[in-house]
Design a protein around this motif. Structure first.
Motif, PDB file in Angstrom:
ATOM      1  N   PHE A 193      -1.962  -6.011 -13.152  1.00  0.00           N
ATOM      2  CA  PHE A 193      -1.890  -6.205 -11.699  1.00  0.00           C
ATOM      3  C   PHE A 193      -3.247  -6.438 -11.046  1.00  0.00           C
ATOM      4  CE2 PHE A 193       2.154  -4.208 -12.577  1.00  0.00           C
ATOM      5  CZ  PHE A 193       3.024  -4.745 -11.648  1.00  0.00           C
ATOM      6  N   ALA A 194      -4.330  -6.384 -11.810  1.00  0.00           N
ATOM      7  CA  ALA A 194      -5.673  -6.390 -11.214  1.00  0.00           C
ATOM      8  C   ALA A 194      -5.891  -7.557 -10.259  1.00  0.00           C
ATOM      9  CB  ALA A 194      -6.724  -6.407 -12.320  1.00  0.00           C
ATOM     10  N   ASP A 195      -5.583  -8.763 -10.671  1.00  0.00           N
ATOM     11  CA  ASP A 195      -5.873  -9.932  -9.834  1.00  0.00           C
ATOM     12  C   ASP A 195      -5.023  -9.953  -8.566  1.00  0.00           C
ATOM     13  OD1 ASP A 195      -7.796 -10.769 -11.601  1.00  0.00           O
ATOM     14  OD2 ASP A 195      -6.486 -12.193 -12.635  1.00  0.00           O
ATOM     15  N   VAL A 196      -3.725  -9.714  -8.705  1.00  0.00           N
ATOM     16  CA  VAL A 196      -2.833  -9.838  -7.554  1.00  0.00           C
ATOM     17  C   VAL A 196      -3.093  -8.740  -6.523  1.00  0.00           C
ATOM     18  CG1 VAL A 196      -0.873  -8.453  -8.420  1.00  0.00           C
ATOM     19  CG2 VAL A 196      -0.456 -10.417  -6.926  1.00  0.00           C
ATOM     20  N   LEU A 197      -3.637  -7.610  -6.945  1.00  0.00           N
ATOM     21  CA  LEU A 197      -3.893  -6.523  -6.001  1.00  0.00           C
ATOM     22  C   LEU A 197      -5.157  -6.734  -5.182  1.00  0.00           C
ATOM     23  CD1 LEU A 197      -2.825  -3.316  -7.967  1.00  0.00           C
ATOM     24  CD2 LEU A 197      -1.500  -4.725  -6.381  1.00  0.00           C
ATOM     25  N   GLN A 198      -5.848  -7.819  -5.413  1.00  0.00           N
ATOM     26  CA  GLN A 198      -6.992  -8.157  -4.563  1.00  0.00           C
ATOM     27  C   GLN A 198      -6.549  -8.783  -3.245  1.00  0.00           C
ATOM     28  OE1 GLN A 198     -10.066  -7.160  -5.522  1.00  0.00           O
ATOM     29  NE2 GLN A 198      -8.925  -6.310  -7.255  1.00  0.00           N
ATOM     30  N   ARG A 199      -5.282  -9.127  -3.123  1.00  0.00           N
ATOM     31  CA  ARG A 199      -4.782  -9.827  -1.946  1.00  0.00           C
ATOM     32  C   ARG A 199      -4.047  -8.865  -1.013  1.00  0.00           C
ATOM     33  NH1 ARG A 199      -1.601 -14.282  -5.654  1.00  0.00           N
ATOM     34  NH2 ARG A 199      -3.296 -14.613  -7.159  1.00  0.00           N
ATOM     35  N   PRO A 200      -4.119  -9.075   0.299  1.00  0.00           N
ATOM     36  CA  PRO A 200      -3.302  -8.278   1.228  1.00  0.00           C
ATOM     37  C   PRO A 200      -1.816  -8.499   0.946  1.00  0.00           C
ATOM     38  CG  PRO A 200      -4.980  -9.529   2.394  1.00  0.00           C
ATOM     39  CD  PRO A 200      -4.962 -10.056   0.996  1.00  0.00           C
ATOM     40  N   VAL A 201      -1.018  -7.508   1.293  1.00  0.00           N
ATOM     41  CA  VAL A 201       0.430  -7.590   1.106  1.00  0.00           C
ATOM     42  C   VAL A 201       1.100  -7.460   2.473  1.00  0.00           C
ATOM     43  CG1 VAL A 201       2.467  -6.550   0.035  1.00  0.00           C
ATOM     44  CG2 VAL A 201       0.293  -6.637  -1.221  1.00  0.00           C
ATOM     45  N   PRO A 202       1.650  -8.542   3.007  1.00  0.00           N
ATOM     46  CA  PRO A 202       2.370  -8.430   4.280  1.00  0.00           C
ATOM     47  C   PRO A 202       3.749  -7.810   4.061  1.00  0.00           C
ATOM     48  CG  PRO A 202       2.432 -10.696   3.492  1.00  0.00           C
ATOM     49  CD  PRO A 202       1.577  -9.938   2.520  1.00  0.00           C
ATOM     50  N   VAL A 203       4.023  -6.735   4.771  1.00  0.00           N
ATOM     51  CA  VAL A 203       5.378  -6.170   4.783  1.00  0.00           C
ATOM     52  C   VAL A 203       6.109  -6.963   5.858  1.00  0.00           C
ATOM     53  CG1 VAL A 203       6.751  -4.077   5.141  1.00  0.00           C
ATOM     54  CG2 VAL A 203       4.521  -3.940   4.014  1.00  0.00           C
ATOM     55  N   ASP A 204       6.740  -8.027   5.420  1.00  0.00           N
ATOM     56  CA  ASP A 204       7.192  -9.065   6.338  1.00  0.00           C
ATOM     57  C   ASP A 204       8.703  -9.244   6.369  1.00  0.00           C
ATOM     58  OD1 ASP A 204       7.468 -10.082   3.807  1.00  0.00           O
ATOM     59  OD2 ASP A 204       6.203 -11.845   4.126  1.00  0.00           O
ATOM     60  N   ALA A 205       9.437  -8.299   5.784  1.00  0.00           N
ATOM     61  CA  ALA A 205      10.890  -8.437   5.754  1.00  0.00           C
ATOM     62  C   ALA A 205      11.537  -7.104   5.410  1.00  0.00           C
ATOM     63  CB  ALA A 205      11.309  -9.492   4.734  1.00  0.00           C
ATOM     64  N   LEU A 206      12.791  -6.985   5.778  1.00  0.00           N
ATOM     65  CA  LEU A 206      13.673  -5.955   5.256  1.00  0.00           C
ATOM     66  C   LEU A 206      14.614  -6.625   4.269  1.00  0.00           C
ATOM     67  CD1 LEU A 206      14.659  -4.029   8.518  1.00  0.00           C
ATOM     68  CD2 LEU A 206      12.965  -3.363   6.803  1.00  0.00           C
ATOM     69  N   THR A 207      14.816  -5.999   3.129  1.00  0.00           N
ATOM     70  CA  THR A 207      15.700  -6.561   2.122  1.00  0.00           C
ATOM     71  C   THR A 207      16.825  -5.582   1.860  1.00  0.00           C
ATOM     72  OG1 THR A 207      13.815  -7.692   1.110  1.00  0.00           O
ATOM     73  CG2 THR A 207      15.835  -7.596  -0.169  1.00  0.00           C
ATOM     74  N   LEU A 208      18.051  -6.071   2.002  1.00  0.00           N
ATOM     75  CA  LEU A 208      19.224  -5.244   1.756  1.00  0.00           C
ATOM     76  C   LEU A 208      19.596  -5.342   0.279  1.00  0.00           C
ATOM     77  CD1 LEU A 208      21.463  -3.466   3.001  1.00  0.00           C
ATOM     78  CD2 LEU A 208      22.796  -5.572   3.351  1.00  0.00           C
ATOM     79  N   PHE A 209      19.587  -4.195  -0.393  1.00  0.00           N
ATOM     80  CA  PHE A 209      19.992  -4.099  -1.790  1.00  0.00           C
ATOM     81  C   PHE A 209      21.379  -3.460  -1.860  1.00  0.00           C
ATOM     82  CE2 PHE A 209      15.709  -5.069  -2.554  1.00  0.00           C
ATOM     83  CZ  PHE A 209      15.371  -5.062  -3.913  1.00  0.00           C
ATOM     84  N   VAL A 210      22.089  -3.719  -2.950  1.00  0.00           N
ATOM     85  CA  VAL A 210      23.408  -3.125  -3.139  1.00  0.00           C
ATOM     86  C   VAL A 210      23.566  -2.644  -4.574  1.00  0.00           C
ATOM     87  CG1 VAL A 210      24.510  -5.346  -3.680  1.00  0.00           C
ATOM     88  CG2 VAL A 210      25.898  -3.451  -2.801  1.00  0.00           C
ATOM     89  N   GLU A 211      24.187  -1.495  -4.716  1.00  0.00           N
ATOM     90  CA  GLU A 211      24.628  -0.952  -6.004  1.00  0.00           C
ATOM     91  C   GLU A 211      26.154  -1.046  -5.983  1.00  0.00           C
ATOM     92  OE1 GLU A 211      23.956   3.289  -8.307  1.00  0.00           O
ATOM     93  OE2 GLU A 211      24.850   3.289  -6.301  1.00  0.00           O
ATOM     94  N   THR A 212      26.719  -1.947  -6.759  1.00  0.00           N
ATOM     95  CA  THR A 212      28.142  -2.244  -6.631  1.00  0.00           C
ATOM     96  C   THR A 212      29.038  -1.132  -7.153  1.00  0.00           C
ATOM     97  OG1 THR A 212      28.065  -3.463  -8.723  1.00  0.00           O
ATOM     98  CG2 THR A 212      27.788  -4.737  -6.678  1.00  0.00           C
ATOM     99  N   GLU A 213      28.537  -0.330  -8.083  1.00  0.00           N
ATOM    100  CA  GLU A 213      29.276   0.823  -8.593  1.00  0.00           C
ATOM    101  C   GLU A 213      28.269   1.830  -9.113  1.00  0.00           C
ATOM    102  OE1 GLU A 213      31.792  -0.799 -11.594  1.00  0.00           O
ATOM    103  OE2 GLU A 213      30.174  -1.034 -13.053  1.00  0.00           O
TER     104      GLU A 213
END
Length: 235
Positions: A193-213
């Motif tokens: 993860f070293a390279d990708v963690l150099q970038r800011p992370v926009p918390v730019d959405a809500l994501t609805l997840f589902v557990e079907t059972e």
């Protein structure tokens, strides 16, 4: 069936791709994939350490998994997510870092972010009407005797121990890791993860997840971008 309101980057973003490869699963509809060796860790070791996190997919919990209240529907929940997202600005995390919380590895903000905590608080309050009350069995599964008083109070009132004053934004990367194994796992995660963690992370959405059972993997159901009303992406 249970729903959960999470933050996760979109499927094609670098952080999401790397995390999906590490965990061995993409929650945006893709099947489980074989994990690969990372650094000194064999593929079997990576698979073992990521097993518990794999079922949930890469995410940060905002509203923990819940059964839908009897007077609400999936359609009403999605509509409320659209309305909330349109009225809520993006919160940017300047930098995520690898950390260990209660012996599991996760990505967390490098420094406290009061705005991010307020955002999470608003999600907990704003969507609690969609949550069916916990049953006694559900409370027991949370090992209430091990919780601190404020955590137990949160569990009973909000359905999850770690909200408001006990909330900590984190994106889980492993199950619990022994002190003997932690250094090797930390090295592997850092290298991946070293390279990708150099970038800011926009918390730019809500994501609805589902557990079907019960016990099924959590999957992305819909993605609701913050600050505007785009066409909704549906898995």
């Amino acid at each position: 069936m249970r729903y959960a309101i999470y933050f996760t980057p979109l499927q094609d973003e670098p952080l999401a791709r790397i995390a999906a490869n590490w965990l061995g699963r993409d929650p945006f509809g893709a099947a489980t994939r074989p994990v690969e060796a990372v650094g000194e860790l064999l593929a079997a070791e990576v698979a073992f350490h990521t097993a518990s996190a794999r079922r949930y997919g890469f995410h940060a919990t905002l509203k923990a998994p819940f059964r839908l209240a009897s007077n609400e529907t999936e359609a009403s929940l999605r509509a409320a997510l659209d309305d909330f997202a349109e009225a809520t600005p993006v919160v940017t995390v300047p930098r995520l870092v690898v950390s260990q919380i209660d012996s599991f590895f996760a990505l967390v903000p490098e420094a406290p972010l009061p705005g991010l905590n307020r955002f999470a608080d608003d999600v907990v309050r704003g969507f609690d009407r969609f949550r069916a009350p916990l049953t006694d069995a559900e409370i027991e599964r949370r090992s209430p005797d091990s919780l601190k008083p404020d955590e137990f109070r949160n569990l009973c009132q909000w359905g999850y121990p770690y909200v408001f004053e006990t909330f900590r934004f984190h994106m889980t990367l492993s199950g619990r890791v022994s002190s003997q194994e932690s250094p090797r796992l930390r090295l592997a995660i850092d290298s991946l993860f070293a390279d990708v963690l150099q970038r800011p992370v926009p918390v730019d959405a809500l994501t609805l997840f589902v557990e079907t059972e019960p016990g099924a993997p959590f999957m992305v159901l819909s993605h609701h971008a913050l600050g505007r009303r785009p066409a909704r992406r549906t898995a």
